[in-house]
Structure formats: structure tokens, C-alpha cells
Design a protein around this motif. Structure first.
Motif, mmCIF file in Angstrom:
data_model
loop_
_atom_site.group_PDB
_atom_site.id
_atom_site.type_symbol
_atom_site.label_atom_id
_atom_site.label_comp_id
_atom_site.label_asym_id
_atom_site.label_seq_id
_atom_site.Cartn_x
_atom_site.Cartn_y
_atom_site.Cartn_z
ATOM 1 N N UNK A 26 0.952 -1.372 -0.005
ATOM 2 C CA UNK A 26 0.088 0.117 -0.007
ATOM 3 C C UNK A 26 0.760 1.096 -0.059
ATOM 4 N N UNK A 27 0.437 2.182 -0.776
ATOM 5 C CA UNK A 27 1.389 3.516 -0.994
ATOM 6 C C UNK A 27 0.100 4.326 -0.487
ATOM 7 N N UNK A 28 0.531 5.145 0.759
ATOM 8 C CA UNK A 28 -0.584 6.020 1.346
ATOM 9 C C UNK A 28 -0.028 7.550 1.055
ATOM 10 N N UNK A 29 -0.661 8.150 0.158
ATOM 11 C CA UNK A 29 -0.297 9.489 -0.230
ATOM 12 C C UNK A 29 -0.802 10.658 0.736
ATOM 13 N N UNK A 30 -0.042 11.467 1.207
ATOM 14 C CA UNK A 30 -0.519 12.581 2.012
ATOM 15 C C UNK A 30 -1.066 14.004 1.029
ATOM 16 N N UNK A 31 -1.595 14.622 1.759
ATOM 17 C CA UNK A 31 -2.114 15.902 0.947
ATOM 18 C C UNK A 31 -0.872 16.782 0.490
ATOM 19 N N UNK A 32 -0.838 17.418 -0.346
ATOM 20 C CA UNK A 32 0.193 18.330 -0.665
ATOM 21 C C UNK A 32 0.292 18.516 -2.167
ATOM 22 N N UNK A 33 1.581 19.036 -2.560
ATOM 23 C CA UNK A 33 1.887 19.107 -4.136
ATOM 24 C C UNK A 33 2.974 18.390 -4.353
ATOM 25 N N UNK A 34 2.877 17.565 -5.462
ATOM 26 C CA UNK A 34 3.965 16.614 -5.774
ATOM 27 C C UNK A 34 4.519 16.881 -7.210
ATOM 28 N N UNK A 35 5.601 17.242 -7.248
ATOM 29 C CA UNK A 35 6.200 17.375 -8.444
ATOM 30 C C UNK A 35 6.458 16.349 -9.294
ATOM 31 N N UNK A 36 5.666 15.778 -10.124
ATOM 32 C CA UNK A 36 5.970 14.256 -11.086
ATOM 33 C C UNK A 36 5.865 14.883 -12.281
ATOM 34 N N UNK A 37 7.034 14.966 -12.749
ATOM 35 C CA UNK A 37 7.379 15.583 -14.027
ATOM 36 C C UNK A 37 7.258 14.554 -15.425
ATOM 37 N N UNK A 38 7.224 13.261 -14.868
ATOM 38 C CA UNK A 38 6.943 12.251 -15.931
ATOM 39 C C UNK A 38 5.625 11.305 -15.418
ATOM 40 N N UNK A 39 5.300 10.572 -16.540
ATOM 41 C CA UNK A 39 4.283 9.805 -16.262
ATOM 42 C C UNK A 39 4.856 8.722 -15.354
#
Length: 87
Positions: A26-39
Motif C-alpha cells: 500500500x502506498x499512502x499519499x499525504x495531502x500536498x503538492x507533488x512534482x511529478x514531471x513524467x508519467x
């Protein structure tokens, strides 16, 4: 800055969390801004979720496709994305 993936020191990108989790994890993602620059490819069974159903704002230069699911048994729950252009 990237953390070690713990609750106290989380990874800086969603991709790092996906890469680090074992198959079926499981990957739990917290609130916020993520710099995902690729797929972000998902190449193994896993669950993506958030802690509280929060919307994740993801600046991306590649806005055509944020996540590409290439595996079976992938679950995405309680998670929303809003993709915005970087400034």
C-alpha cells in the motif's frame, strides 16, 4: 528533498513511493503538492490511497497522462488528482 518513506519522513514524490513498495503493498499519499514531471508507471500489484481522501495537486509538464497502470490487481481509492501546469 526526499525522505525515507516513513510517516515522519515521507518520500517527496509519488513515484518514489510506488517504486519502493513491494508487490501487493500500500502506498499512502499525504495531502500536498507533488512534482511529478513524467508519467508514473505502475508495474506491480499495489494499492494507492490517501490519508483522508484528500486531493493531491500535481504540477506536471506531462499533463496528458499522470499514471499508467501496466499491472493487474491495482487499486486506487480515496484519492483525487488535480493537475496544474508549472509556473
Amino acid at each position: 528533498v526526499s525522505g525515507d518513506g516513513s510517516v515522519a519522513n515521507p518520500f517527496a514524490t509519488i513515484k518514489k513511493g510506488i517504486d519502493a513498495v513491494t508487490s501487493g503493498g500500500v502506498v499512502t499519499i499525504g495531502p500536498g503538492e507533488y512534482d511529478e514531471l513524467t508519467t508514473i508507471p505502475i508495474l506491480k500489484a499495489l494499492t494507492l490511497t490517501s490519508n483522508g481522501g484528500t486531493t493531491v495537486t500535481t504540477p506536471a509538464s506531462n499533463v496528458g497522462e499522470l499514471i499508467r497502470i501496466e499491472a493487474q490487481n491495482v487499486t486506487i481509492e480515496n484519492l483525487g488528482f488535480r493537475i496544474v501546469q508549472p509556473n
